[in-house]
Design a protein around this motif. Sequence first.
Motif, PDB file in Angstrom:
ATOM      1  N   ASP A 175       0.650  -1.152  -0.057  1.00  0.00           N
ATOM      2  CA  ASP A 175       0.118  -0.103   0.128  1.00  0.00           C
ATOM      3  C   ASP A 175       0.956   1.137  -0.003  1.00  0.00           C
ATOM      4  OD1 ASP A 175      -2.487   1.354   0.133  1.00  0.00           O
ATOM      5  OD2 ASP A 175      -3.045   0.702   2.061  1.00  0.00           O
ATOM      6  N   ASP A 176       0.349   2.445  -0.526  1.00  0.00           N
ATOM      7  CA  ASP A 176       0.909   3.760  -0.390  1.00  0.00           C
ATOM      8  C   ASP A 176       2.290   3.784  -1.031  1.00  0.00           C
ATOM      9  OD1 ASP A 176      -1.470   4.078   1.176  1.00  0.00           O
ATOM     10  OD2 ASP A 176      -0.112   4.519   2.867  1.00  0.00           O
ATOM     11  N   GLU A 232      -4.390   4.715  -6.928  1.00  0.00           N
ATOM     12  CA  GLU A 232      -5.379   5.131  -5.707  1.00  0.00           C
ATOM     13  C   GLU A 232      -5.673   6.443  -5.979  1.00  0.00           C
ATOM     14  OE1 GLU A 232      -5.289   3.737  -1.460  1.00  0.00           O
ATOM     15  OE2 GLU A 232      -2.907   3.487  -1.946  1.00  0.00           O
TER      16      GLU A 232
HETATM   17 CA    CA Z   1      -3.157   3.469   0.223  1.00  0.00          CA
END
Ligand code: CA
Length: 275
Positions: A175-176, A232
Amino acid sequence: AKAQLAQHVCFYEPGMDELVRKRRNVATELRKALDTGQLSIHYQVQTSVATGGILGYEALVRWLHPVRGAVPPAEFIPIAEESGLILQLGEWVLRQACAAAATWDSPCKVAVNLSPMQFSQVSLLALLKAVLEETGLAPTRLELELTESTIFMDRKHALELLADIKALGVSIALDDFGTGYSSLDILRSFSFDRIKIDASFVQDAESDLQTFSVIRAVLSLGKSLNIPVMAEGIETPSQFSMLKEAGCDEFQGFLLGRPLPLEHIVQSGQMGLVS
Ligand code: CA
Ligand code: C2E
Ligand code: CA
Ligand code: CA
């Protein structure tokens, strides 16, 4: 001891006590929230251009405080982590999300965020097994989202645990991506099932050529590692087409769908329930 204490007191900025008290207060309130059903989960759709359909839904926790109203996760997740409450909260989210997904007739995934502390919990693997068994959700339908800070905490343990989780059939998303300190190092240490480019990159891509170049490099990195890359925070059609043209084929963001209560997702006809 008195001199030491005085020193200690001087060290704090004015207002620090206030801040500490406030955080403690939030932790107390959050504990209450867990016990009295103030927490819920919203689900945000994740789509794939390649298959033309829904890949899955990310579970995002929501707190509706009786007086303060909606408290954003960015405010209470860090406090939950600090106070250790994240273990209980995380377990609750995992159980709810898996139970929900088990009732969907679509075989799409449910993605659950895992915090660093949950990851250093000795019983995480046992918890995952237990929840999958209880809810009857096929392990291949669960995806765990974690950031590189999770792996940083205790690298050796983390990599072993990741391998064990993958062996269950559960998939792991990074993630990220791009916001940490050693993103490339992380990529060579474990075969992630998905990379999620952080929304901050997506949001700057149109106005900043350099950012767009970095995104393109990440997309080509994903291609050569054979790892799908999800963008995202897609908010506008132009962000969507820009990323799509650059070769990105997985998307999440308000444009595709806002995080919504489970009933809304089902009602909107994006997905039916098993009858
Ligand atoms: Ca994220
Ligand atoms: P995240 O994992 O990066 O989740 C994506 C966040 O971006 C969510 O914020 C989502 O609502 C928001 N988002 C999605 N599409 C868009 C968009 O197009 N534009 C903008 N501006 N934002 C978008 P949310 O729900 O406020 O959660 C914030 C963070 O809190 C999450 O970031 C995650 O790190 C954490 N979090 C949320 N739920 C959980 C949970 O159950 N467990 C843990 N450990 N962390 C959670
Ligand atoms: Ca996430
Ligand atoms: Ca985040």
